[in-house]
Design a protein around this motif. Structure first.
Motif, mmCIF file in Angstrom:
data_model
loop_
_atom_site.group_PDB
_atom_site.id
_atom_site.type_symbol
_atom_site.label_atom_id
_atom_site.label_comp_id
_atom_site.label_asym_id
_atom_site.label_seq_id
_atom_site.Cartn_x
_atom_site.Cartn_y
_atom_site.Cartn_z
ATOM 1 N N VAL A 107 0.836 -1.201 0.000
ATOM 2 C CA VAL A 107 0.000 0.000 0.000
ATOM 3 C C VAL A 107 0.872 1.253 0.000
ATOM 4 O O VAL A 107 0.633 2.202 -0.759
ATOM 5 C CB VAL A 107 -0.952 -0.005 1.217
ATOM 6 C CG1 VAL A 107 -1.556 1.377 1.432
ATOM 7 C CG2 VAL A 107 -2.054 -1.027 1.019
ATOM 8 N N ASN A 108 1.879 1.269 0.845
ATOM 9 C CA ASN A 108 2.747 2.446 0.910
ATOM 10 C C ASN A 108 3.534 2.653 -0.382
ATOM 11 O O ASN A 108 3.766 3.789 -0.809
ATOM 12 C CB ASN A 108 3.717 2.310 2.088
ATOM 13 C CG ASN A 108 3.012 2.419 3.428
ATOM 14 O OD1 ASN A 108 1.990 3.089 3.562
ATOM 15 N ND2 ASN A 108 3.553 1.737 4.443
ATOM 16 N N GLU A 109 3.904 1.546 -1.013
ATOM 17 C CA GLU A 109 4.674 1.636 -2.254
ATOM 18 C C GLU A 109 3.826 2.173 -3.404
ATOM 19 O O GLU A 109 4.333 2.880 -4.284
ATOM 20 C CB GLU A 109 5.225 0.251 -2.618
ATOM 21 C CG GLU A 109 6.037 0.223 -3.909
ATOM 22 C CD GLU A 109 6.477 -1.180 -4.272
ATOM 23 O OE1 GLU A 109 7.029 -1.364 -5.378
ATOM 24 O OE2 GLU A 109 6.273 -2.112 -3.448
ATOM 25 N N HIS A 110 2.530 1.863 -3.391
ATOM 26 C CA HIS A 110 1.649 2.222 -4.506
ATOM 27 C C HIS A 110 0.546 3.188 -4.075
ATOM 28 O O HIS A 110 -0.549 3.162 -4.635
ATOM 29 C CB HIS A 110 1.025 0.954 -5.100
ATOM 30 C CG HIS A 110 2.030 -0.001 -5.678
ATOM 31 N ND1 HIS A 110 2.599 0.170 -6.920
ATOM 32 C CD2 HIS A 110 2.588 -1.129 -5.158
ATOM 33 C CE1 HIS A 110 3.450 -0.812 -7.164
ATOM 34 N NE2 HIS A 110 3.466 -1.618 -6.110
ATOM 35 N N SER A 111 0.850 4.037 -3.112
ATOM 36 C CA SER A 111 -0.163 4.981 -2.633
ATOM 37 C C SER A 111 -0.632 5.926 -3.732
ATOM 38 O O SER A 111 -1.767 6.405 -3.716
ATOM 39 C CB SER A 111 0.378 5.786 -1.456
ATOM 40 O OG SER A 111 1.540 6.517 -1.836
ATOM 41 N N ILE A 128 -3.733 4.557 -5.438
ATOM 42 C CA ILE A 128 -4.956 4.720 -4.651
ATOM 43 C C ILE A 128 -5.420 6.172 -4.683
ATOM 44 O O ILE A 128 -6.584 6.462 -4.966
ATOM 45 C CB ILE A 128 -4.718 4.264 -3.198
ATOM 46 C CG1 ILE A 128 -4.288 2.805 -3.157
ATOM 47 C CG2 ILE A 128 -5.980 4.482 -2.356
ATOM 48 C CD1 ILE A 128 -3.879 2.322 -1.775
ATOM 49 N N ARG A 129 -4.512 7.089 -4.417
ATOM 50 C CA ARG A 129 -4.887 8.508 -4.383
ATOM 51 C C ARG A 129 -5.315 9.023 -5.750
ATOM 52 O O ARG A 129 -6.144 9.934 -5.850
ATOM 53 C CB ARG A 129 -3.707 9.344 -3.887
ATOM 54 C CG ARG A 129 -3.340 9.133 -2.442
ATOM 55 C CD ARG A 129 -2.287 10.149 -2.048
ATOM 56 N NE ARG A 129 -1.666 9.854 -0.780
ATOM 57 C CZ ARG A 129 -0.690 10.565 -0.249
ATOM 58 N NH1 ARG A 129 -0.231 11.624 -0.897
ATOM 59 N NH2 ARG A 129 -0.160 10.246 0.908
ATOM 60 N N GLY A 130 -4.747 8.449 -6.811
ATOM 61 C CA GLY A 130 -5.106 8.897 -8.155
ATOM 62 C C GLY A 130 -6.456 8.407 -8.615
ATOM 63 O O GLY A 130 -6.981 8.906 -9.616
ATOM 64 N N THR A 131 -7.020 7.427 -7.916
ATOM 65 C CA THR A 131 -8.299 6.849 -8.330
ATOM 66 C C THR A 131 -9.427 7.181 -7.365
ATOM 67 O O THR A 131 -10.560 7.411 -7.794
ATOM 68 C CB THR A 131 -8.165 5.311 -8.437
ATOM 69 O OG1 THR A 131 -7.032 4.988 -9.233
ATOM 70 C CG2 THR A 131 -9.413 4.709 -9.069
ATOM 71 N N SER A 140 -11.638 -0.840 -13.703
ATOM 72 C CA SER A 140 -11.204 -0.935 -15.102
ATOM 73 C C SER A 140 -9.719 -0.630 -15.299
ATOM 74 O O SER A 140 -9.144 -0.987 -16.325
ATOM 75 C CB SER A 140 -12.026 0.042 -15.963
ATOM 76 O OG SER A 140 -11.833 1.379 -15.532
ATOM 77 N N GLY A 141 -9.113 0.030 -14.304
ATOM 78 C CA GLY A 141 -7.712 0.400 -14.473
ATOM 79 C C GLY A 141 -6.761 -0.774 -14.264
ATOM 80 O O GLY A 141 -6.899 -1.543 -13.309
ATOM 81 N N ASP A 142 -5.784 -0.904 -15.155
ATOM 82 C CA ASP A 142 -4.829 -2.011 -15.054
ATOM 83 C C ASP A 142 -4.010 -1.937 -13.771
ATOM 84 O O ASP A 142 -3.764 -2.949 -13.107
ATOM 85 C CB ASP A 142 -3.890 -1.996 -16.267
ATOM 86 C CG ASP A 142 -4.623 -2.343 -17.559
ATOM 87 O OD1 ASP A 142 -5.702 -2.971 -17.478
ATOM 88 O OD2 ASP A 142 -4.121 -1.980 -18.642
ATOM 89 N N LYS A 143 -3.580 -0.721 -13.386
ATOM 90 C CA LYS A 143 -2.770 -0.575 -12.179
ATOM 91 C C LYS A 143 -3.575 -0.924 -10.932
ATOM 92 O O LYS A 143 -3.053 -1.556 -10.003
ATOM 93 C CB LYS A 143 -2.231 0.849 -12.072
ATOM 94 C CG LYS A 143 -1.177 1.192 -13.115
ATOM 95 C CD LYS A 143 -0.636 2.591 -12.902
ATOM 96 C CE LYS A 143 0.454 2.924 -13.919
ATOM 97 N NZ LYS A 143 0.972 4.307 -13.718
ATOM 98 N N CYS A 144 -4.844 -0.533 -10.919
ATOM 99 C CA CYS A 144 -5.698 -0.842 -9.761
ATOM 100 C C CYS A 144 -5.946 -2.337 -9.656
ATOM 101 O O CYS A 144 -5.912 -2.909 -8.550
ATOM 102 C CB CYS A 144 -7.033 -0.099 -9.871
ATOM 103 S SG CYS A 144 -6.903 1.679 -9.598
ATOM 104 N N SER A 174 1.163 6.235 3.547
ATOM 105 C CA SER A 174 0.357 6.426 2.328
ATOM 106 C C SER A 174 -0.857 7.313 2.563
ATOM 107 O O SER A 174 -1.525 7.709 1.604
ATOM 108 C CB SER A 174 -0.099 5.055 1.807
ATOM 109 O OG SER A 174 -0.851 4.373 2.797
ATOM 110 N N SER A 175 -1.164 7.631 3.818
ATOM 111 C CA SER A 175 -2.353 8.417 4.134
ATOM 112 C C SER A 175 -2.155 9.878 3.767
ATOM 113 O O SER A 175 -1.083 10.454 4.022
ATOM 114 C CB SER A 175 -2.665 8.294 5.633
ATOM 115 O OG SER A 175 -3.796 9.091 5.982
#
Length: 312
Positions: free
Chosen positions: A101-105, A108-111, A151-155, A308-309
């Protein structure tokens, strides 16, 4: 809700079976409070058993008309919503989950409109990843965000990596109480960090009330809470880093649940200092004594925000 007081209210019956339609028609003028509560429960059975969702409402002042389900969405689809997601993690999988989660925050924030991402450190079950999202556009915005997430590949790849550590997930939807605006609280719609800049060691306190069933229970709670809140916020000795962020009541999920969200920038010592000050506020103590009569259960938990918050 334009009928005269005491008139019979019949919810929409399209596509509902006849045996459900009969149970969904009630007259508040003809029943007492106990039966009214049973009517509310029966109305929610219609939501489950009927082919379309509906809501049972009784004639009362408009400010006390608490609609649920699809009927609520049709009337207030643009009303802001707060989503509380909770993921119970396995003890073995929690470290990898949090690292991912912290690596890919940014994904999350972009979606999603993330505000707080935290883990409880005391007050109940541990290893519960807790996320708070704020949808200013209500259900329509949430639906669009979920569609983008699915629908997003990264998500999708992020969900695949997180799934092994998750044992159970839940999602509850809340509405911010009007007093958030009345008392000029920070609220969850503002993405900026409550209390100013993020602080190392800051904690968030989630205080949860499960109230008795009834359409007027939440309005009564809010009235009592508002009557005592000024004395608590202004209590001498309150730690300056303590901030009441928001007050929420449930819209979808467990009925009649209320959540207080506090931020203590100075950590647990600030929380203890502010609690001690609040105990000396006589109006607050009186309000809480009355609120106790409405509550079935009360819990409080300390949460530490993750890197990541957005709020820390």
């Amino acid at each position: 809700s334009s009928s005269a007081p005491g008139a019979r209210y019949s919810p929409p019956t399209r596509r509902l079976p006849a045996h459900v339609r009969v149970r969904a028609t009630w007259s508040i003028a003809a029943v007492g409070p106990m039966v009214a509560g049973m009517a509310a429960i029966a109305g929610r059975r219609c939501i489950v058993k009927g082919a379309v969702a509906t809501a049972v409402a009784f004639r009362r002042p408009a400010s006390h008309l608490w609609l649920r389900g699809a009927a609520h969405r049709q009337l207030s689809s643009g009303s802001p919503l707060i989503e509380l997601r909770e993921c119970q993690l396995s003890c073995a999988g929690a470290p990898d989950f949090m690292a991912t989660v912290n690596e890919h925050s940014d994904v999350i924030r972009g979606t999603l409109p993330l505000r707080l991402f935290s883990l409880p450190t005391a007050g109940g079950v541990l290893n519960v990843a807790t996320h708070l999202y704020a949808y200013s556009g209500g259900h329509a915005e949430r639906d669009a965000c979920l569609a983008a997430e699915n629908s997003g590949d990264k998500c999708r790849e992020l969900r695949r990596r997180l799934a092994p550590g998750i044992q159970q997930q839940s999602s509850l939807l809340f509405v911010e109480a009007p007093l958030v605006g009345d008392f000029k609280l920070h609220g969850l719609l503002d993405p900026s960090c409550p209390g100013g800049e993020p602080a190392a060691g800051a904690i968030y306190e989630l205080r949860r009330y499960q109230l008795q069933l009834g359409y007027d229970t939440v309005p009564r709670f809010l009235k009592l809470y508002a009557s005592g809140l000024p004395s608590k916020l202004e209590a001498p000795g309150t730690d300056p880093s303590t901030t009441l962020v928001s007050l929420l009541y449930s819209d979808v999920g467990s009925l009649n649940e209320v959540i207080e969200l506090w931020r203590h920038g100075g950590g647990t010592s600030a929380m203890e200092t502010s609690r001690k000050a609040a105990r000396a506020a006589s109006e607050w103590r009186s309000a809480i004594a009355d609120i106790a009569g409405l509550a079935v259960r009360f819990t409080t938990a300390i949460h530490e925000p993750l890197p990541s918050s957005l709020w820390r």
